[in-house]
Design a protein around this motif. Structure first.
Motif, PDB file in Angstrom:
ATOM      1  N   MET A  95      81.446  30.878   1.203  1.00 21.85           N
ATOM      2  CA  MET A  95      81.846  30.823   0.337  1.00 21.85           C
ATOM      3  C   MET A  95      83.332  31.225   0.368  1.00 21.85           C
ATOM      4  N   PHE A  96      83.566  31.781   1.467  1.00 20.29           N
ATOM      5  CA  PHE A  96      84.683  31.850   2.630  1.00 20.29           C
ATOM      6  C   PHE A  96      84.962  31.187   4.094  1.00 20.29           C
ATOM      7  N   GLN A  97      86.201  30.913   3.953  1.00 15.60           N
ATOM      8  CA  GLN A  97      86.752  31.469   5.667  1.00 15.60           C
ATOM      9  C   GLN A  97      86.715  32.744   6.443  1.00 15.60           C
ATOM     10  N   TYR A  98      86.179  32.824   7.638  1.00 21.41           N
ATOM     11  CA  TYR A  98      86.426  33.840   8.381  1.00 21.41           C
ATOM     12  C   TYR A  98      87.471  34.066   9.068  1.00 21.41           C
ATOM     13  N   ASN A  99      88.546  34.616   8.415  1.00 20.30           N
ATOM     14  CA  ASN A  99      90.004  35.086   9.149  1.00 20.30           C
ATOM     15  C   ASN A  99      89.720  36.192   9.522  1.00 20.30           C
ATOM     16  N   ALA A 100      91.082  36.863   9.846  1.00 14.35           N
ATOM     17  CA  ALA A 100      91.707  37.591  10.110  1.00 14.35           C
ATOM     18  C   ALA A 100      91.356  39.095   8.987  1.00 14.35           C
ATOM     19  N   MET A 101      91.348  38.800   7.917  1.00 11.42           N
ATOM     20  CA  MET A 101      91.395  39.902   6.713  1.00 11.42           C
ATOM     21  C   MET A 101      89.431  40.449   6.813  1.00 11.42           C
ATOM     22  N   MET A 102      88.743  39.018   6.798  1.00 15.30           N
ATOM     23  CA  MET A 102      87.264  38.837   6.764  1.00 15.30           C
ATOM     24  C   MET A 102      86.844  39.956   7.923  1.00 15.30           C
ATOM     25  N   ARG A 103      87.742  39.965   9.192  1.00 12.58           N
ATOM     26  CA  ARG A 103      87.113  40.209  10.078  1.00 12.58           C
ATOM     27  C   ARG A 103      86.911  41.701  10.368  1.00 12.58           C
ATOM     28  N   ALA A 104      88.452  41.601   9.340  1.00  9.73           N
ATOM     29  CA  ALA A 104      88.509  43.090   9.094  1.00  9.73           C
ATOM     30  C   ALA A 104      87.427  43.649   7.983  1.00  9.73           C
ATOM     31  N   PHE A 105      87.091  42.905   6.831  1.00 11.75           N
ATOM     32  CA  PHE A 105      85.814  43.867   6.395  1.00 11.75           C
ATOM     33  C   PHE A 105      84.963  43.878   7.620  1.00 11.75           C
ATOM     34  N   PHE A 106      84.178  42.749   7.844  1.00  8.15           N
ATOM     35  CA  PHE A 106      82.899  42.554   8.387  1.00  8.15           C
ATOM     36  C   PHE A 106      82.429  44.257  10.218  1.00  8.15           C
ATOM     37  N   LYS A 107      84.302  44.534  10.196  1.00  5.80           N
ATOM     38  CA  LYS A 107      84.272  45.563  10.960  1.00  5.80           C
ATOM     39  C   LYS A 107      84.288  47.278  10.187  1.00  5.80           C
ATOM     40  N   SER A 108      84.851  46.924   9.485  1.00  4.34           N
ATOM     41  CA  SER A 108      84.555  48.054   8.440  1.00  4.34           C
ATOM     42  C   SER A 108      83.351  47.955   7.780  1.00  4.34           C
ATOM     43  N   TYR A 109      82.606  47.224   7.675  1.00  5.85           N
ATOM     44  CA  TYR A 109      81.399  47.088   6.983  1.00  5.85           C
ATOM     45  C   TYR A 109      80.214  46.927   8.078  1.00  5.85           C
ATOM     46  N   LYS A 110      79.412  45.829   8.859  1.00 10.41           N
ATOM     47  CA  LYS A 110      78.718  46.155   9.330  1.00 10.41           C
ATOM     48  C   LYS A 110      78.699  46.937  10.817  1.00 10.41           C
ATOM     49  N   PHE A 111      79.907  47.232  11.696  1.00  9.07           N
ATOM     50  CA  PHE A 111      80.184  48.294  13.008  1.00  9.07           C
ATOM     51  C   PHE A 111      80.746  49.361  12.674  1.00  9.07           C
ATOM     52  N   GLN A 112      81.595  49.849  11.564  1.00  9.41           N
ATOM     53  CA  GLN A 112      81.574  51.572  12.079  1.00  9.41           C
ATOM     54  C   GLN A 112      80.439  51.613  10.161  1.00  9.41           C
ATOM     55  N   GLY A 113      79.991  50.592  10.022  1.00  8.99           N
ATOM     56  CA  GLY A 113      78.767  51.121   8.825  1.00  8.99           C
ATOM     57  C   GLY A 113      79.136  51.802   7.552  1.00  8.99           C
ATOM     58  N   ASP A 114      80.452  51.070   6.881  1.00 15.92           N
ATOM     59  CA  ASP A 114      80.391  51.674   5.560  1.00 15.92           C
ATOM     60  C   ASP A 114      79.536  51.185   4.566  1.00 15.92           C
ATOM     61  N   TYR A 115      78.975  51.254   4.477  1.00 13.50           N
ATOM     62  CA  TYR A 115      77.599  50.472   3.572  1.00 13.50           C
ATOM     63  C   TYR A 115      77.985  49.884   2.012  1.00 13.50           C
ATOM     64  N   ALA A 116      78.760  51.363   1.756  1.00 11.33           N
ATOM     65  CA  ALA A 116      79.610  51.028   0.054  1.00 11.33           C
ATOM     66  C   ALA A 116      80.189  48.851  -0.046  1.00 11.33           C
ATOM     67  N   LEU A 117      81.246  49.115   1.690  1.00 12.88           N
ATOM     68  CA  LEU A 117      81.901  47.574   0.597  1.00 12.88           C
ATOM     69  C   LEU A 117      80.723  46.255   0.970  1.00 12.88           C
ATOM     70  N   ARG A 118      79.851  46.424   1.329  1.00 16.62           N
ATOM     71  CA  ARG A 118      78.821  45.306   0.332  1.00 16.62           C
ATOM     72  C   ARG A 118      79.069  45.186  -1.046  1.00 16.62           C
TER      73      ARG A 118
END
Length: 150
Positions: A1-24
């Motif tokens: 759906m989307f390109q993996y870029n700096a914005m997506m990297r920041a999103f996944f850092k917060s979502y997956k690696f910092q555990g912010d489940y609400a970001l789903r």
């Protein structure tokens, strides 16, 4: 759906690696609709699983969080051991050479089925290929994949 870029990297850092489940919720509705519009008749959705240690540490599977509300089959497990690296910790060569850690949980549920594998990020395709290999060995007829970003 989307390109993996700096914005997506920041999103996944917060979502997956910092555990912010609400970001789903940021992508869930669009991703679910994309899957609904892409899925073929008689295709079963199978999310890519995370290993037990990651589930204990994080508390959620990022893929199932992104497809919440869809019916899917949990027919794969990830047997990654505690002392082995995660995919994101590997370079391209290491990812491509990595031993398959996926196992089928219940081969009767997928025997003869058509499967749509769902993952969050497609980098080298190793995760998808390895999961597809396990599914095919369990009697799955066809395997396609959809990822949120590549």
């Amino acid at each position: 759906m989307f390109q993996y870029n700096a914005m997506m990297r920041a999103f996944f850092k917060s979502y997956k690696f910092q555990g912010d489940y609400a970001l789903r919720l940021v992508f869930r509705e669009r991703f679910v609709n994309f899957i609904k519009n892409s899925i073929k008749e008689n295709e079963q959705i199978v999310p890519i699983p995370i290993d037990e240690d990651t589930m204990k540490a994080r508390g959620f599977n990022q893929v199932t969080g992104l497809i919440e509300g869809l019916d899917f089959l949990n027919v794969l497990s990830n047997q990654r051991t505690e002392n082995s690296k995660h995919q994101f910790q590997r370079n391209r060569e290491e990812r491509l050479a990595h031993v398959n850690t996926f196992k089928a949980i219940d081969n009767h549920a997928i025997d003869g089925q058509n499967v749509l594998l769902v993952d969050d990020i497609y980098t080298t395709g190793t995760t998808i290929r390895q999961a597809a290999d396990v599914l095919k060995k369990q009697g799955v007829r066809t395997v396609r994949s959809i990822t949120l970003c590549r």
